[in-house]
Each structure stands twice: as C-alpha cells, then as structure tokens.
Scaffold this active site. Sequence first.
Site, short mmCIF file in Angstrom:
data_model
loop_
_atom_site.label_atom_id
_atom_site.label_comp_id
_atom_site.label_asym_id
_atom_site.label_seq_id
_atom_site.Cartn_x
_atom_site.Cartn_y
_atom_site.Cartn_z
N ASP A 52 0.85 -1.19 0.00
CA ASP A 52 0.00 0.00 0.00
C ASP A 52 0.89 1.25 0.00
OD1 ASP A 52 -3.21 0.56 0.94
OD2 ASP A 52 -1.79 2.21 1.15
N ILE A 53 0.49 2.24 -0.77
CA ILE A 53 1.29 3.46 -0.92
C ILE A 53 1.27 4.31 0.36
CG2 ILE A 53 -0.49 5.05 -1.80
CD1 ILE A 53 1.53 5.77 -4.05
N ASN B 295 -12.91 -3.28 2.23
CA ASN B 295 -13.95 -2.26 2.36
C ASN B 295 -14.82 -2.34 1.12
OD1 ASN B 295 -13.03 -1.08 4.82
ND2 ASN B 295 -11.35 -0.15 3.67
N GLU C 159 -12.34 3.46 -1.16
CA GLU C 159 -11.84 4.59 -1.95
C GLU C 159 -11.48 4.20 -3.38
OE1 GLU C 159 -8.58 6.22 0.24
OE2 GLU C 159 -9.88 6.92 1.88
N VAL C 160 -11.00 3.00 -3.55
CA VAL C 160 -10.62 2.55 -4.90
C VAL C 160 -11.61 1.46 -5.32
CG1 VAL C 160 -8.83 1.50 -6.32
CG2 VAL C 160 -8.19 3.07 -4.48
N HIS D 53 -10.08 -5.01 -3.46
CA HIS D 53 -8.75 -5.24 -2.88
C HIS D 53 -8.92 -5.73 -1.46
CE1 HIS D 53 -9.97 -1.03 -2.52
NE2 HIS D 53 -9.36 -0.99 -1.34
N HIS E 97 -6.93 -5.84 2.01
CA HIS E 97 -5.79 -5.32 2.76
C HIS E 97 -5.25 -6.43 3.65
CE1 HIS E 97 -6.86 -0.91 2.26
NE2 HIS E 97 -8.06 -1.44 2.06
#
Length: 121
Positions: free
Chosen positions: A33-34, A91, A99-100, A104, A106
Amino acid sequence: MAYDPNNVFAKILRGEIPCKKVHEDAHTLAFHDINPQAKVHVLVIPKGRYVSMDDFTAKASEAEIVGLFRAVGQVARQLGVAESGYRALTNAGRHAHQEVDHLHIHIFAGQPLGRMIQPPM
Ligand code: AMP
C-alpha cells in the site's frame, strides 16, 4: 456500480503506474500500500474487473475466488506474518469508506493491531 477501467488499480494492472509488487499469479496481484497503516500493509487484488467484494462474489468464477483467497494466505506466509498474525480486510461501498473501486483485500501485520473495529458513534 459499473467498473471504471481508469481506477488506480486497473492502471497498476496495465503497468501504467508502478507498484511495489510482492506476488503475482494467473488471477491476482499483490503490492505494498502506498500509504501504509501498519508496519506491513499489502493489498491483494484480483486481475479481473470487479468493483468490490459484492461484485466479485456475485460474478467471479470459482477459479478466481479460490485464487484470490489462496493468494491472501500465500502472501501472508511469504511476508513472514502468518504465525505472528495479520488482519485481512476489505472495504465494500460507502459505509466502509471504499476509496478505490477495484476489489482489494488489505493485509495488515507486523505489530499488534488492536480491536477489529471502532464501536458505532
Ligand atoms: P480502500 O479505502 O479500502 O478503498 O483503500 C484503498 C487503498 O489503496 C488505500 O489504503 C490507499 O493508500 C491505497 N492506494 C491508493 N493508491 C495506491 C497506489 N498507487 N499504490 C498502492 N496503494 C494505493
């Protein structure tokens, strides 16, 4: 919600923007993760065009579903956190602050992670 092919993870999958890759196979890609929220924070994504867990569980093939869950376990073992423990979280949608809009999962690890969720306000 329709899948937006210009989301950031679609661009990573197409190689249009870089990522710090930790794993790739036929069905999945995993990368750091960025903006990490734990000492270890990796995202595991399907290569298919799925907005969220809702979309994925409704439309993905059994091979894609098995592939994603196997990849989560494999990445955790590869990162050396399977024994100490980790949290796998996704999420989905507005209430979860997704958000994206490309599914995904995590993986948080490398430290004690506290309680699973904040109590409702
Ligand atoms: P979520 O709120 O579950 O949709 O989480 C989206 C996650 O994507 C956040 O933890 C972001 O830090 C992460 N993220 C956004 N852009 C990138 C990127 N280019 N590379 C890696 N992670 C990213």
